[in-house]
Design a protein around this motif. Structure first.
Motif, PDB file in Angstrom:
ATOM      1  N   GLU A 145       0.472  -1.376  -0.163  1.00  0.00           N
ATOM      2  CA  GLU A 145      -0.177   0.012   0.094  1.00  0.00           C
ATOM      3  C   GLU A 145       0.952   1.436   0.356  1.00  0.00           C
ATOM      4  O   GLU A 145       0.204   2.423  -0.468  1.00  0.00           O
ATOM      5  N   ARG A 146       2.306   1.361  -0.035  1.00  0.00           N
ATOM      6  CA  ARG A 146       2.605   2.186   0.260  1.00  0.00           C
ATOM      7  C   ARG A 146       3.089   3.216  -0.752  1.00  0.00           C
ATOM      8  O   ARG A 146       3.118   3.956  -1.261  1.00  0.00           O
ATOM      9  N   TRP A 147       3.126   1.767  -2.169  1.00  0.00           N
ATOM     10  CA  TRP A 147       3.700   1.618  -3.106  1.00  0.00           C
ATOM     11  C   TRP A 147       2.200   2.930  -3.950  1.00  0.00           C
ATOM     12  O   TRP A 147       2.324   4.333  -4.325  1.00  0.00           O
ATOM     13  N   GLU A 148       1.303   2.084  -3.753  1.00  0.00           N
ATOM     14  CA  GLU A 148      -0.273   2.992  -3.966  1.00  0.00           C
ATOM     15  C   GLU A 148       0.030   4.113  -3.678  1.00  0.00           C
ATOM     16  O   GLU A 148      -0.478   5.577  -4.901  1.00  0.00           O
ATOM     17  N   THR A 149       0.694   4.878  -2.486  1.00  0.00           N
ATOM     18  CA  THR A 149      -0.017   6.295  -1.890  1.00  0.00           C
ATOM     19  C   THR A 149       1.598   6.725  -2.486  1.00  0.00           C
ATOM     20  O   THR A 149       1.481   8.239  -2.893  1.00  0.00           O
ATOM     21  N   HIS A 150       2.647   6.290  -2.465  1.00  0.00           N
ATOM     22  CA  HIS A 150       3.668   6.893  -3.316  1.00  0.00           C
ATOM     23  C   HIS A 150       3.307   7.399  -4.635  1.00  0.00           C
ATOM     24  O   HIS A 150       3.492   8.209  -5.440  1.00  0.00           O
ATOM     25  N   LEU A 151       3.060   6.024  -5.547  1.00  0.00           N
ATOM     26  CA  LEU A 151       2.025   6.512  -7.046  1.00  0.00           C
ATOM     27  C   LEU A 151       1.741   7.219  -6.847  1.00  0.00           C
ATOM     28  O   LEU A 151       1.460   7.943  -7.994  1.00  0.00           O
ATOM     29  N   LYS A 152       0.879   7.683  -5.992  1.00  0.00           N
ATOM     30  CA  LYS A 152      -0.545   8.356  -5.924  1.00  0.00           C
ATOM     31  C   LYS A 152       0.217  10.084  -6.012  1.00  0.00           C
ATOM     32  O   LYS A 152      -0.398  11.253  -6.359  1.00  0.00           O
ATOM     33  N   THR A 153       0.767   9.719  -5.031  1.00  0.00           N
ATOM     34  CA  THR A 153       1.240  11.336  -4.576  1.00  0.00           C
ATOM     35  C   THR A 153       2.599  11.785  -5.281  1.00  0.00           C
ATOM     36  O   THR A 153       2.044  13.146  -5.677  1.00  0.00           O
ATOM     37  N   ARG A 154       3.219  11.331  -5.857  1.00  0.00           N
ATOM     38  CA  ARG A 154       4.160  11.765  -6.643  1.00  0.00           C
ATOM     39  C   ARG A 154       3.824  11.449  -8.497  1.00  0.00           C
ATOM     40  O   ARG A 154       4.597  12.636  -8.881  1.00  0.00           O
ATOM     41  N   TYR A 155       3.076  10.600  -8.849  1.00  0.00           N
ATOM     42  CA  TYR A 155       3.131  10.727 -10.002  1.00  0.00           C
ATOM     43  C   TYR A 155       1.766  10.516 -10.687  1.00  0.00           C
ATOM     44  O   TYR A 155       1.547  11.088 -11.535  1.00  0.00           O
ATOM     45  N   LEU A 156       0.686  10.593  -9.873  1.00  0.00           N
ATOM     46  CA  LEU A 156      -0.785  10.997 -10.811  1.00  0.00           C
ATOM     47  C   LEU A 156      -1.160  11.977 -10.203  1.00  0.00           C
ATOM     48  O   LEU A 156      -1.669  12.931 -10.669  1.00  0.00           O
ATOM     49  N   ASP A 157      -1.239  12.180  -8.276  1.00  0.00           N
ATOM     50  CA  ASP A 157      -1.810  13.875  -8.396  1.00  0.00           C
ATOM     51  C   ASP A 157      -0.559  14.822  -9.064  1.00  0.00           C
ATOM     52  O   ASP A 157      -1.434  16.245  -9.531  1.00  0.00           O
ATOM     53  N   THR A 158       0.568  14.283  -9.197  1.00  0.00           N
ATOM     54  CA  THR A 158       1.347  15.810  -9.897  1.00  0.00           C
ATOM     55  C   THR A 158       0.687  16.142 -11.414  1.00  0.00           C
ATOM     56  O   THR A 158       0.976  16.636 -11.693  1.00  0.00           O
ATOM     57  N   GLY A 159      -0.168  14.916 -11.336  1.00  0.00           N
ATOM     58  CA  GLY A 159       0.156  15.269 -13.572  1.00  0.00           C
ATOM     59  C   GLY A 159       1.205  15.005 -14.258  1.00  0.00           C
ATOM     60  O   GLY A 159       0.685  14.853 -14.809  1.00  0.00           O
ATOM     61  N   ILE A 160       2.119  13.917 -13.664  1.00  0.00           N
ATOM     62  CA  ILE A 160       3.003  13.123 -14.544  1.00  0.00           C
ATOM     63  C   ILE A 160       2.277  12.365 -15.686  1.00  0.00           C
ATOM     64  O   ILE A 160       2.147  11.521 -16.984  1.00  0.00           O
ATOM     65  N   LEU A 161       2.094  11.193 -14.450  1.00  0.00           N
ATOM     66  CA  LEU A 161       1.509   9.473 -14.992  1.00  0.00           C
ATOM     67  C   LEU A 161      -0.364  10.491 -15.574  1.00  0.00           C
ATOM     68  O   LEU A 161      -0.977  10.826 -14.059  1.00  0.00           O
ATOM     69  N   ASN A 207      -2.723   7.489 -15.522  1.00  0.00           N
ATOM     70  CA  ASN A 207      -2.662   6.196 -14.733  1.00  0.00           C
ATOM     71  C   ASN A 207      -2.192   5.422 -14.226  1.00  0.00           C
ATOM     72  O   ASN A 207      -0.872   5.082 -14.711  1.00  0.00           O
ATOM     73  N   ALA A 208      -2.056   4.446 -13.895  1.00  0.00           N
ATOM     74  CA  ALA A 208      -1.185   3.575 -13.641  1.00  0.00           C
ATOM     75  C   ALA A 208      -2.205   2.145 -12.746  1.00  0.00           C
ATOM     76  O   ALA A 208      -3.085   2.429 -11.890  1.00  0.00           O
ATOM     77  N   LEU A 209      -1.353   1.134 -13.619  1.00  0.00           N
ATOM     78  CA  LEU A 209      -2.028  -1.305 -13.098  1.00  0.00           C
ATOM     79  C   LEU A 209      -0.984  -0.548 -12.385  1.00  0.00           C
ATOM     80  O   LEU A 209      -0.207  -1.358 -13.123  1.00  0.00           O
ATOM     81  N   THR A 210      -1.163  -1.497 -11.150  1.00  0.00           N
ATOM     82  CA  THR A 210       0.283  -2.206 -10.819  1.00  0.00           C
ATOM     83  C   THR A 210      -0.591  -4.382 -10.640  1.00  0.00           C
ATOM     84  O   THR A 210      -1.765  -4.079  -9.684  1.00  0.00           O
ATOM     85  N   LEU A 211       0.020  -5.247 -10.730  1.00  0.00           N
ATOM     86  CA  LEU A 211      -0.421  -6.510 -10.409  1.00  0.00           C
ATOM     87  C   LEU A 211       0.662  -6.989  -9.569  1.00  0.00           C
ATOM     88  O   LEU A 211       2.000  -7.118 -10.771  1.00  0.00           O
TER      89      LEU A 211
END
Length: 417
Positions: A22-38, A40-44
């Motif tokens: 879950e730390r990854w999902e939080t990091h992904l959201k705050t660093r890459y999604l909320d900042t508008g870089i990515l 979308n993202a799907l992690t499996l």
């Protein structure tokens, strides 16, 4: 969605800590999604025989506000290359070719290829190579070929001028390359190139059927990869994402209409032509983890797969030592990473400066997709997004967070000797 650990367990029985994932999902959201870089993202994450984590975040279509779902279809671009490499090695097992065979044994029109010695497009000079290009060179990117997406070499401008890999058919592509010199001596450098597209045509010649038919009949259908193909059928277009690009002005819409993927392509690219889903690509990764067999269907032997996932660069070199400088385009880092038959292979995690094990293998795609398989940990990870020129840091971050979630010490270290 996220696969949860059993109630009260604290740790997932597969040996991963869900809270750490879950730390990854939080990091992904705050660093890459909320900042508008990515967009979308799907992690499996698949570990010890089960999906232990799966999460889709962000918007599949930013303009329409459509949330990303697990079943969305992505352009996987160069994650096509391991599938093409697998196809060729299946034919090797049937005795139709060998890694040491000259490429000209299947493509006789390539018998007189020269190596660039000077000049520009229209006035190239060349000399005979010291040795013929071999099939192994196509698989490990030591062929001497270049790519229309490369920059700064002697030949990549000619590739663009001729529309190679863009405007040609596969036979036209191979015929045009026969008229150009090689960027370097076969086997002398690692240079990411159109070699896997050439391999597509080699497969077509060896098998006697169109490359796309071979892939469908011999790999995709047997594995049940029902959402993978060289175009998206009309009844699935509602699951196909737009593609974005990262520019100096920020993220821009690159391919809103799905472009060439809405119909069978003129150029069938074994180097980058497939679309797929995370679930489909997991089936391929599971085949690899199981030594070439899945659900009773064997495509390749364990020993052949072992050969594919070892470093084939001459002298055991890593990419950093073998690369034709500078590397303008690649899908991997260089130090401590070798190259097998279709995959980057970790040789020394210390030199890579990122988490992993010697013997894990991986590749990515131009729109930010990425996967790796780690036999030591019985682990496969798939990451999907749709952003051209996506930051490489995303992949390194993902590896850091996944390996930080492992709770068991591996008991089956894998030797590369």
């Amino acid at each position: 969605m996220t696969r949860a650990a059993p109630a009260g367990a604290g740790l997932d029985p597969a040996g991963l800590d869900p809270a750490r994932l879950e730390r990854w999902e939080t990091h992904l959201k705050t660093r890459y999604l909320d900042t508008g870089i990515l967009p979308n993202a799907l992690t499996l994450v698949y570990h010890r025989g089960q999906v232990v984590h799966q999460r889709a975040q962000g918007l599949a279509d930013v303009e329409a506000g459509t949330p990303l779902r697990d079943d969305h279809i992505f352009r996987i671009y160069s994650m096509t290359k391991p599938i093409t490499s697998l196809a060729f090695m299946m034919l090797v097992e049937e005795g139709l070719s060998a890694l040491s065979d000259p490429v000209s044994s299947v493509l006789p029109e390539w018998a007189n290829l020269g190596v660039w010695t000077g000049g520009t497009h229209g006035s190239f000079s060349s000399a005979a190579p010291r040795r013929p290009m071999q099939m192994v060179d196509l698989l490990r990117h030591t062929s001497g070929l270049s790519y229309h997406i490369q920059q700064g070499g002697h030949l990549d401008g000619a590739y663009r001028d001729l529309g190679l890999g863009v405007k040609t058919t596969l036979p036209e592509f191979v015929a045009a390359l026969a008229e150009l010199p090689l960027e370097h001596e076969p086997g002398e450098h690692w240079h990411y190139s159109a070699a896997t597209d050439v391999l597509s045509y080699v497969i077509e010649r060896l098998s006697g059927q169109p490359f796309e038919d071979f892939v469908q009949e011999r790999i995709l259908t047997p594995l049940g990869m029902t959402d993978t193909g060289f175009h998206v059928p009309a009844d699935k277009l509602d699951r196909f994402l737009p593609c974005y690009a990262l520019t100096g002005q920020g993220r821009v819409l690159f391919d809103p209409t799905a472009g060439r993927f809405t119909r069978p392509p003129r150029f069938v690219s074994g180097g980058g032509g497939l679309v797929s889903t995370a679930a489909d690509y997991l089936r391929l990764c599971r085949l690899f983890l199981r030594g070439g067999e899945l659900d009773g269907t064997r495509l390749i032997s364990p020993k052949t797969l072992e050969l594919m996932t070892r470093n084939h660069l001459p002298g055991g070199a890593d990419i950093a030592r073998m690369a034709l400088s500078p590397i303008a385009v690649s899908e991997t880092s260089a130090a401590g990473v070798g190259f097998g038959l279709g995959f980057a292979v970790t040789l020394d995690p210390v030199r890579t400066l990122r988490a992993g094990n010697a013997g894990d293998y991986s590749w990515g795609g131009a729109a930010g997709t990425y996967f790796w398989v780690d036999p030591t940990e019985d682990l496969a990870v798939i990451f999907m997004t749709q952003l051209l020129l996506s930051p490489d840091r995303v992949r390194d971050d993902l590896r850091t967070f996944v390996y930080a979630a492992l709770t068991d010490t591996p008991t089956r270290p894998r030797s590369l000797a």
